[in-house]
Every structure is written in C-alpha cells, then in structure tokens.
Scaffold this active site. Structure first.
Site, PDB file in Angstrom:
ATOM      1  N   ASP A  30     -14.058 -18.967  -9.437  1.00  0.00           N
ATOM      2  CA  ASP A  30     -12.350 -19.570  -8.857  1.00  0.00           C
ATOM      3  C   ASP A  30     -12.581 -21.050  -7.980  1.00  0.00           C
ATOM      4  OD1 ASP A  30      -9.897 -18.980  -7.699  1.00  0.00           O
ATOM      5  OD2 ASP A  30     -11.558 -19.385  -5.766  1.00  0.00           O
ATOM      6  N   TYR A  35     -12.137 -28.124  -3.369  1.00  0.00           N
ATOM      7  CA  TYR A  35     -13.639 -28.166  -3.086  1.00  0.00           C
ATOM      8  C   TYR A  35     -14.333 -28.848  -3.180  1.00  0.00           C
ATOM      9  CZ  TYR A  35     -11.711 -22.799  -2.560  1.00  0.00           C
ATOM     10  OH  TYR A  35     -10.585 -21.488  -2.318  1.00  0.00           O
ATOM     11  N   LYS A  60      -6.981 -25.248  -7.698  1.00  0.00           N
ATOM     12  CA  LYS A  60      -5.512 -25.424  -6.540  1.00  0.00           C
ATOM     13  C   LYS A  60      -5.655 -26.122  -6.272  1.00  0.00           C
ATOM     14  CE  LYS A  60      -7.964 -20.755  -5.186  1.00  0.00           C
ATOM     15  NZ  LYS A  60      -9.453 -21.357  -5.046  1.00  0.00           N
ATOM     16  N   HIS A  93      -1.737 -23.784  -3.361  1.00  0.00           N
ATOM     17  CA  HIS A  93      -2.988 -23.087  -2.801  1.00  0.00           C
ATOM     18  C   HIS A  93      -2.731 -22.359  -1.631  1.00  0.00           C
ATOM     19  CE1 HIS A  93      -7.882 -23.853  -1.549  1.00  0.00           C
ATOM     20  NE2 HIS A  93      -7.168 -23.545  -1.376  1.00  0.00           N
TER      21      HIS A  93
END
Length: 259
Positions: A30, A35, A60, A93
């Site tokens: 994930d 990120y 996301k 997200h």
C-alpha cells in the site's frame, strides 16, 4: 486482493522493507503518491523476482492533486515511477478537495480503468456522505474504502455502509502506530502466546477487514505476517469490540468529516 497488506507510509527508502516483506509472504503493498516511494516499491518488486501478476500494488492521489486533468496526469506519473504497465488499485486518498473535484477525480479514474491503466478504483477516508455522492452521480461504487480502523477507532457507521454496498474495508493504522500498551491487548496476547500487534491484526482479519500494518524492522515485518495460524475466540473479540472510542480513539488524520 491479498487480505493482509504492507504499508509504506513515511518509509521513503521503502525498497529494503518491501523486499523483506515479499520474503516472508506479503503480496500486497500500500503506497501513495505523497509517500514519495513509488519508485522504491517498483524496484523492490523487480528485485524480489516475483512476477508482476503475483503482487497487488496500491497507490493514491491526495486532495491537492485532485481534478480531472490532474488525475489523468498523476496516474501516468505513478505508472512511470513504479515502472509498471498497470496498478491493481488506485485510491482517492482523502475527500478534502470538495464534491466537484472529488467526482472529477473519480471520473478520471474510471477512464483510466477503461484504458487498462488501473484494475480497481477505491477511496480512502470517505464517510457515508462522500460514498453517497458517488452513488447518486450514477457511477459504479468504489471497490475499497481505506479508513483508520482498530479496536479503539472502529468507525462503525462507515463500516456498516461499506459492508451493505459490498465495498471492501481496508484498515490503516491497524496496530495503532505501536501504541499498544493496553491491558486488554496484553492479556489476550498472553492467552494466545502472541504479541499485542498480532492480536490487533487478527481482530481486523476476523472482522473481514484488510489490515495494512507498517514496519521497517525485519523481525516486526515477519511477526506481523504470522497471523494466520491462530484465531481469537468470541470472548476475545467481544472484549476488543468494547474498546471503541469512536473518532476520539484515532491516531491519524482521519479526515472523514469534511464537506
């Protein structure tokens, strides 16, 4: 979708952790655009020697990047960073961009799905009202809603809505970011000769959720995967169920209340 995922939030050098996760059996990663580790995850998949079809990869798009054109562009950027021809799951997200941008983003993801760039579309941090706007717009419902979920923050109304509409519930922060010094967790762990994190993950699995534990420590990565050879009994589950504090029990941003 594998029922246990591996989270890489704030792990900017995610390749070693993902390689270790693949070694101990994880097949579900994930990630997210924010990120900043999509390229590292792609490298880990290739280093693992696994076939692309053997792993399930999620990313996301956060609200600052929402919008129809922005989303089309963002999907292509993510594919390029991962080095993949498709993504298994793409999530919105958060719902913080407002109704019009949320729906425009969703429309763009549907087009990417039709084009074969995305296999499955979902959302994250969506409350019932956000899910309802998708339904009322006449779009297919998301396959997934990823929300903060653990015994202290059970978000029951959202979970019930998702289950009613066959939306898979993914649980982020399933081990409460390590804040697991709790008498109930400890006593159940002793009973089963397990650690508290394994108890929390087992609770999530038995609820029918898809937990996404995160760790960069090899020993913890391994132990978090060792949750399929025991079961919690009804008393264990009931004790954990009584700990719900609603949103007040959360440890993350959990932006479910925005308009």
């Amino acid at each position: 979708m594998p029922v246990l995922g591996f989270g890489v939030f704030r792990n900017y050098e995610a390749r070693p952790a993902c390689v270790e996760a693949f070694k101990v059996g994880y097949r579900h990663i994930d990630s997210a655009q924010t990120y900043r580790n999509e390229a590292a995850v792609g490298e880990a998949v290739r280093e693992s020697g696994l076939n692309r079809s053997d792993v399930f990869i999620t990313t996301k798009c956060v609200s600052g990047d929402h919008g129809y054109r922005e989303t089309l562009w963002g999907v292509d950027v993510s594919l390029r960073l991962f080095g993949f021809e498709y993504l298994d799951l793409f999530l919105i997200h958060d719902p913080m961009s407002g109704r019009d941008k949320r729906l425009a983003t969703y429309q763009a993801l549907l087009e990417c799905k039709t084009a074969g760039k995305i296999r499955t579309i979902g959302v994250s941090n969506y409350n019932i009202k956000h899910l309802e706007e998708i339904r009322l717009a006449g779009y297919e419902m998301p396959a997934v809603n990823q929300i903060e979920l653990h015994p202290l923050c059970q978000q029951k109304p959202i979970v019930e809505y998702c289950q009613k509409h066959s939306i898979v519930v993914q649980a982020y922060c399933p081990i409460i970011r390590g804040q697991i010094d709790h008498e109930v967790f400890s006593s159940i762990a002793v009973k089963h000769n397990r650690d508290p994190a394994q108890i929390l993950l087992r609770w999530s699995l038995q609820k029918g959720y898809v937990p996404l534990p995160k760790s960069a420590t090899p020993a913890r990565i391994r132990s978090n995967a060792q949750v399929f050879d025991f079961e919690l009994d009804d008393d264990d589950m009931a004790r954990l169920d009584t700990l719900d504090k609603g949103k007040a029990g959360g440890v993350s941003w959990n932006p479910i209340d925005v308009d």
